[in-house]
Design an enzyme around this catalytic site. Structure first.
Site, short mmCIF file in Angstrom:
data_model
loop_
_atom_site.label_atom_id
_atom_site.label_comp_id
_atom_site.label_asym_id
_atom_site.label_seq_id
_atom_site.Cartn_x
_atom_site.Cartn_y
_atom_site.Cartn_z
N ASP A 78 1.00 -1.24 0.01
CA ASP A 78 -0.11 0.06 -0.20
C ASP A 78 0.90 1.39 0.14
OD1 ASP A 78 -2.36 1.35 0.12
OD2 ASP A 78 -2.47 1.48 2.17
N HIS A 79 0.31 2.35 -0.95
CA HIS A 79 1.23 3.48 -0.90
C HIS A 79 2.76 3.34 -1.24
CE1 HIS A 79 -2.10 6.35 -0.57
NE2 HIS A 79 -2.66 5.38 0.43
N GLU A 130 -1.87 5.84 -8.25
CA GLU A 130 -2.84 6.96 -8.20
C GLU A 130 -2.64 8.16 -9.01
OE1 GLU A 130 -4.12 9.42 -3.80
OE2 GLU A 130 -2.89 7.64 -3.82
N GLY A 203 -9.00 5.94 1.61
CA GLY A 203 -9.60 6.56 2.60
C GLY A 203 -11.12 6.33 2.90
N SER A 205 -12.49 4.66 5.44
CA SER A 205 -13.11 5.03 7.07
C SER A 205 -13.50 6.26 7.02
CB SER A 205 -11.69 4.69 7.79
OG SER A 205 -11.31 3.59 7.89
N ASN A 224 -10.10 0.87 0.38
CA ASN A 224 -9.02 0.83 1.24
C ASN A 224 -9.70 1.11 2.70
OD1 ASN A 224 -7.53 0.40 -1.07
ND2 ASN A 224 -5.82 1.60 -0.22
N ASN A 226 -8.73 1.42 7.03
CA ASN A 226 -7.79 1.06 8.00
C ASN A 226 -8.32 1.81 9.55
OD1 ASN A 226 -5.44 0.64 9.77
ND2 ASN A 226 -4.60 2.91 9.37
N THR A 227 -8.66 3.11 9.65
CA THR A 227 -8.90 3.64 10.87
C THR A 227 -10.18 3.24 11.36
OG1 THR A 227 -8.13 5.74 10.16
CG2 THR A 227 -9.64 6.11 11.78
#
Length: 293
Positions: A78-79, A130, A203, A205, A224, A226-227
């Site tokens: 990722d990233h 991206e 983004g 979340s 994606n 995560n938070t």
């Protein structure tokens, strides 16, 4: 089975559903992902940030791949920032890598992405890039509009780079939003209409269930996360702390000298993983990826 990410996303595009891509960073989160995917019969993408250990996470993922070979999973960097991280992920056996040059000029993004595509495709590995830039939620009011993907650049970018999927900026942000998430659905519709490759939403979340459900309907295949997942795990741990770490022993269970009466570090990790898994399963159902194998 760990397979190239574009294979999962092509099926998602065909079936008009989304695939959850949770960030993983240790044994507990990787196991939680495999268990959630197995329970719901859903495909899954493990997103690993370079800072969390490329080789370590690859080894753990391969362990659970052997334990749950029926689960269709992609292992994605990722990233991807430093060139070394991307090459290390390919060497470690990742089935996909993301190269993030979203803050570079269009020309540099094309040039560096194309180089990674050439290497990864020679190894049978998918590439995500991206275009536009998904910023940080704490400065959402400043970065939301400036980073949106430009449709006039997208076709040219894909033609020049030959990436397998494209992360687009349509109004989401990383982290905890300061204010309300506002997704530009007309922009997403325009991008989905002109782009053949699967689309990725960073983004996820905090963006809201209704927003995320609609992004799938309007052309997103990978989301994606995560938070929301790690905060759900933290909530479980904090709840146990408020209870003074006491364990409620079920009725009928005999207590002896070996019965654990208070939470220890290992059990707190397990509680956190349960919260992470529960939230992940919520999103799998929201994206309608359950029951796909």
């Amino acid at each position: 089975m760990i397979i190239p990410m574009h294979e999962l996303l092509k099926e998602a595009k065909k079936g008009k559903y989304g695939v959850a891509a949770p960030n993983v960073f240790n044994r507990e989160t990787i196991e939680a992902c495999f268990l959630a995917a197995k329970e719901l019969r859903a495909p899954i993408i493990l997103d690993v940030a370079g800072v969390h250990g490329i080789y370590e996470c690859a080894d753990i993922a391969r362990f659970y791949e052997r334990r749950y070979p029926e689960v269709p999973v992609a292992l994605n960097l990722d990233h991807g920032g430093p060139y070394e991280d991307i090459v290390n992920a390919i060497h470690a056996g990742f089935s996909s890598v993301m190269i993030d040059r979203s803050q570079s000029s269009f020309e540099d993004n094309v040039k560096e992405t194309s180089e990674i595509v050439k290497i990864a495709h020679a190894c049978g590995i998918s590439v995500e890039a991206e275009l536009g830039h998904v910023g940080q939620a704490y400065e959402y009011d400043k970065t939301r509009d400036s980073g949106l993907t430009r449709p006039e650049e997208a076709s040219d970018f894909l033609k020049q780079t030959q990436v397998d999927c494209l992360a687009v900026a349509v109004g989401t942000s990383h982290g905890v939003y300061q204010g309300e998430c506002k997704i530009d659905f007309p922009l997403l519709d325009t991008l989905a209409a002109q782009i053949e490759q699967p689309l990725v939403l960073h983004g996820g979340s905090g963006s809201g269930d209704e927003n995320l459900r609609k992004t799938i309907e309007h052309g997103i295949q990978k989301v994606n996360l995560n938070t929301d997942l790690v905060m759900s795990g933290l909530d479980r741990i904090q709840a146990s702390c408020k209870n003074n770490f006491e364990i409620k022993v079920p009725a009928g269970v005999n207590m002896d000298e070996f019965t654990t009466k208070r939470m220890n570090m290992q059990q707190l990790y397990a509680l956190g993983a349960d919260g992470y898994k529960e939230k992940l399963m919520h999103y799998m159902k929201l994206f309608k990826s359950n029951g796909r194998w």
